[in-house]
Design a protein around this motif. Sequence first.
Motif, PDB file in Angstrom:
ATOM      1  N   ILE A  53       0.891  -1.242  -0.065  1.00 56.43           N
ATOM      2  CA  ILE A  53       0.070   0.079   0.153  1.00 56.43           C
ATOM      3  C   ILE A  53       0.828   1.136   0.020  1.00 56.43           C
ATOM      4  O   ILE A  53       1.580   1.364   0.700  1.00 56.43           O
ATOM      5  CB  ILE A  53      -0.743  -0.117   1.192  1.00 56.43           C
ATOM      6  N   ILE A  54       0.545   2.219  -0.895  1.00 53.22           N
ATOM      7  CA  ILE A  54       1.209   3.500  -0.970  1.00 53.22           C
ATOM      8  C   ILE A  54       0.033   4.537  -1.101  1.00 53.22           C
ATOM      9  O   ILE A  54      -1.201   4.303  -1.495  1.00 53.22           O
ATOM     10  CB  ILE A  54       2.320   3.815  -2.031  1.00 53.22           C
ATOM     11  N   TYR A  55       0.239   5.777  -0.858  1.00 49.47           N
ATOM     12  CA  TYR A  55      -0.887   6.892  -1.010  1.00 49.47           C
ATOM     13  C   TYR A  55      -0.272   7.872  -2.059  1.00 49.47           C
ATOM     14  O   TYR A  55       0.794   7.916  -1.985  1.00 49.47           O
ATOM     15  CB  TYR A  55      -1.218   7.377   0.329  1.00 49.47           C
ATOM     16  N   THR A  56      -1.350   8.312  -2.938  1.00 55.12           N
ATOM     17  CA  THR A  56      -1.047   9.648  -3.845  1.00 55.12           C
ATOM     18  C   THR A  56      -1.510  10.914  -2.960  1.00 55.12           C
ATOM     19  O   THR A  56      -2.299  10.699  -1.999  1.00 55.12           O
ATOM     20  CB  THR A  56      -1.828   9.580  -4.971  1.00 55.12           C
ATOM     21  N   ALA A  57      -0.498  11.732  -3.224  1.00 56.92           N
ATOM     22  CA  ALA A  57      -0.875  13.287  -2.577  1.00 56.92           C
ATOM     23  C   ALA A  57      -0.198  14.240  -3.446  1.00 56.92           C
ATOM     24  O   ALA A  57       0.991  13.899  -3.954  1.00 56.92           O
ATOM     25  CB  ALA A  57      -0.492  13.314  -1.193  1.00 56.92           C
ATOM     26  N   ARG A  58      -0.857  15.155  -3.846  1.00 56.65           N
ATOM     27  CA  ARG A  58      -0.323  16.474  -4.640  1.00 56.65           C
ATOM     28  C   ARG A  58      -0.425  17.498  -3.989  1.00 56.65           C
ATOM     29  O   ARG A  58      -0.807  17.692  -2.736  1.00 56.65           O
ATOM     30  CB  ARG A  58      -0.850  16.425  -6.174  1.00 56.65           C
ATOM     31  N   ASP A  59      -0.063  18.486  -4.570  1.00 52.16           N
ATOM     32  CA  ASP A  59       0.008  20.139  -4.219  1.00 52.16           C
ATOM     33  C   ASP A  59      -1.146  20.296  -2.928  1.00 52.16           C
ATOM     34  O   ASP A  59      -1.120  20.731  -2.087  1.00 52.16           O
ATOM     35  CB  ASP A  59       0.035  21.208  -5.201  1.00 52.16           C
ATOM     36  N   ALA A  60      -2.526  20.120  -3.725  1.00 54.89           N
ATOM     37  CA  ALA A  60      -3.604  20.635  -2.831  1.00 54.89           C
ATOM     38  C   ALA A  60      -3.630  19.765  -1.732  1.00 54.89           C
ATOM     39  O   ALA A  60      -4.173  20.021  -0.632  1.00 54.89           O
ATOM     40  CB  ALA A  60      -4.870  20.612  -3.667  1.00 54.89           C
ATOM     41  N   ALA A  61      -3.573  18.383  -1.741  1.00 54.07           N
ATOM     42  CA  ALA A  61      -3.732  17.652  -0.502  1.00 54.07           C
ATOM     43  C   ALA A  61      -2.683  17.902   0.225  1.00 54.07           C
ATOM     44  O   ALA A  61      -2.911  17.711   1.571  1.00 54.07           O
ATOM     45  CB  ALA A  61      -3.589  15.899  -1.357  1.00 54.07           C
ATOM     46  N   HIS A  62      -1.473  17.965  -0.138  1.00 55.76           N
ATOM     47  CA  HIS A  62      -0.279  18.393   0.952  1.00 55.76           C
ATOM     48  C   HIS A  62      -0.883  19.837   1.632  1.00 55.76           C
ATOM     49  O   HIS A  62      -0.522  19.661   2.937  1.00 55.76           O
ATOM     50  CB  HIS A  62       0.808  18.760   0.121  1.00 55.76           C
ATOM     51  N   LYS A  63      -1.307  20.596   0.799  1.00 57.31           N
ATOM     52  CA  LYS A  63      -1.787  21.867   1.547  1.00 57.31           C
ATOM     53  C   LYS A  63      -2.534  21.890   2.800  1.00 57.31           C
ATOM     54  O   LYS A  63      -2.464  22.144   3.676  1.00 57.31           O
ATOM     55  CB  LYS A  63      -2.219  22.966   0.522  1.00 57.31           C
ATOM     56  N   ARG A  64      -3.664  20.821   2.377  1.00 56.23           N
ATOM     57  CA  ARG A  64      -4.753  20.501   3.243  1.00 56.23           C
ATOM     58  C   ARG A  64      -4.316  19.747   4.462  1.00 56.23           C
ATOM     59  O   ARG A  64      -4.793  20.004   5.439  1.00 56.23           O
ATOM     60  CB  ARG A  64      -5.810  19.818   2.422  1.00 56.23           C
ATOM     61  N   MET A  65      -3.464  18.918   4.280  1.00 53.31           N
ATOM     62  CA  MET A  65      -2.861  17.996   5.229  1.00 53.31           C
ATOM     63  C   MET A  65      -2.063  18.866   6.445  1.00 53.31           C
ATOM     64  O   MET A  65      -2.198  18.808   7.340  1.00 53.31           O
ATOM     65  CB  MET A  65      -1.989  17.085   4.809  1.00 53.31           C
ATOM     66  N   ILE A  66      -1.358  19.838   5.921  1.00 57.96           N
ATOM     67  CA  ILE A  66      -0.693  20.884   6.840  1.00 57.96           C
ATOM     68  C   ILE A  66      -1.653  21.599   7.483  1.00 57.96           C
ATOM     69  O   ILE A  66      -1.432  21.935   8.450  1.00 57.96           O
ATOM     70  CB  ILE A  66       0.513  21.744   5.839  1.00 57.96           C
ATOM     71  N   GLU A  67      -2.671  22.395   6.702  1.00 61.59           N
ATOM     72  CA  GLU A  67      -3.559  23.124   7.223  1.00 61.59           C
ATOM     73  C   GLU A  67      -4.383  22.338   8.670  1.00 61.59           C
ATOM     74  O   GLU A  67      -4.512  23.084   9.715  1.00 61.59           O
ATOM     75  CB  GLU A  67      -4.600  23.405   6.194  1.00 61.59           C
ATOM     76  N   ALA A  68      -4.739  20.900   8.302  1.00 56.69           N
ATOM     77  CA  ALA A  68      -5.157  20.268   9.435  1.00 56.69           C
ATOM     78  C   ALA A  68      -4.377  20.193  10.458  1.00 56.69           C
ATOM     79  O   ALA A  68      -4.705  20.459  11.754  1.00 56.69           O
ATOM     80  CB  ALA A  68      -5.494  18.949   8.589  1.00 56.69           C
ATOM     81  N   LEU A  69      -3.231  19.949  10.224  1.00 56.56           N
ATOM     82  CA  LEU A  69      -2.056  19.814  11.371  1.00 56.56           C
ATOM     83  C   LEU A  69      -2.150  21.083  12.110  1.00 56.56           C
ATOM     84  O   LEU A  69      -2.065  21.285  13.500  1.00 56.56           O
ATOM     85  CB  LEU A  69      -1.003  19.426  10.788  1.00 56.56           C
ATOM     86  N   GLU A  70      -1.869  22.189  11.443  1.00 54.07           N
ATOM     87  CA  GLU A  70      -1.912  23.478  11.953  1.00 54.07           C
ATOM     88  C   GLU A  70      -3.169  24.042  13.039  1.00 54.07           C
ATOM     89  O   GLU A  70      -2.986  24.670  13.865  1.00 54.07           O
ATOM     90  CB  GLU A  70      -1.767  24.683  10.955  1.00 54.07           C
ATOM     91  N   ALA A  71      -4.246  23.324  12.513  1.00 54.24           N
ATOM     92  CA  ALA A  71      -5.550  23.511  13.244  1.00 54.24           C
ATOM     93  C   ALA A  71      -5.874  22.516  14.173  1.00 54.24           C
ATOM     94  O   ALA A  71      -6.778  22.407  14.912  1.00 54.24           O
ATOM     95  CB  ALA A  71      -6.681  23.425  12.195  1.00 54.24           C
ATOM     96  N   GLY A  72      -4.656  21.598  14.610  1.00 58.22           N
ATOM     97  CA  GLY A  72      -4.849  20.611  15.508  1.00 58.22           C
ATOM     98  C   GLY A  72      -5.769  19.347  15.194  1.00 58.22           C
ATOM     99  O   GLY A  72      -5.805  18.568  15.981  1.00 58.22           O
ATOM    100  N   GLU A  73      -6.028  19.278  13.974  1.00 63.16           N
ATOM    101  CA  GLU A  73      -6.628  18.049  13.434  1.00 63.16           C
ATOM    102  C   GLU A  73      -5.772  16.966  13.166  1.00 63.16           C
ATOM    103  O   GLU A  73      -4.400  17.290  12.698  1.00 63.16           O
ATOM    104  CB  GLU A  73      -7.587  18.402  12.280  1.00 63.16           C
TER     105      GLU A  73
END
Length: 183
Positions: free
Chosen positions: A28-48
């Motif tokens: 198993i591997i996962y795909t992630a590009r620009d928009a997904a990376h941005k959302r992941m970092i925003e989620a982390l910054e929001a404590g999610e």
Amino acid sequence: MNRKLTMPLTKEAAAELRAGDYVTISGIIYTARDAAHKRMIEALEAGEELPISIEGTVLYYMGPSPARDGRPIGSAGPTTASRMDKYAPKLLDLGLSGMIAKGKRNQEVKDAIVRNKGVYFAAVGGAGALLSQKIKKAEIVAYEDLGAEAIRKLTVEDFPVIVVIDAEGNDLYETAIKEYQSL
């Protein structure tokens, strides 16, 4: 050297890889590009929490084309890694083990790879149709509204990559240039 890896990618397995190794990945591997990376970092910054478990994970920087009938995914070639450079160190620090893309990485990413004993693999650009044949299953697991940039969970079998930056910081793009110039 030719190597076979089964996911998840452990720190011990990553530490054995060397820049220039040819590797096939299964699991198993996962795909992630620009928009997904941005959302992941925003989620982390929001404590999610992140929508996927990042520990031991390999992210493939790829946005597929639509699947043809009977196939799990369309053409699945790598995208340029440098666009994710501002996000990668944080994800590596959280346990990301590897990334697959094409192109060079900046010094901050290289430092994070070494610090976290990770690895950066390259997949051959322009070979998306061939690479897609190594993807046996694909499903969207997060950010479906992003379309091709949604995070997908891929089941791969003997997916071919080359180690570009190893856990010691050796960079194939740099060493290959030096080797070529010495000829």
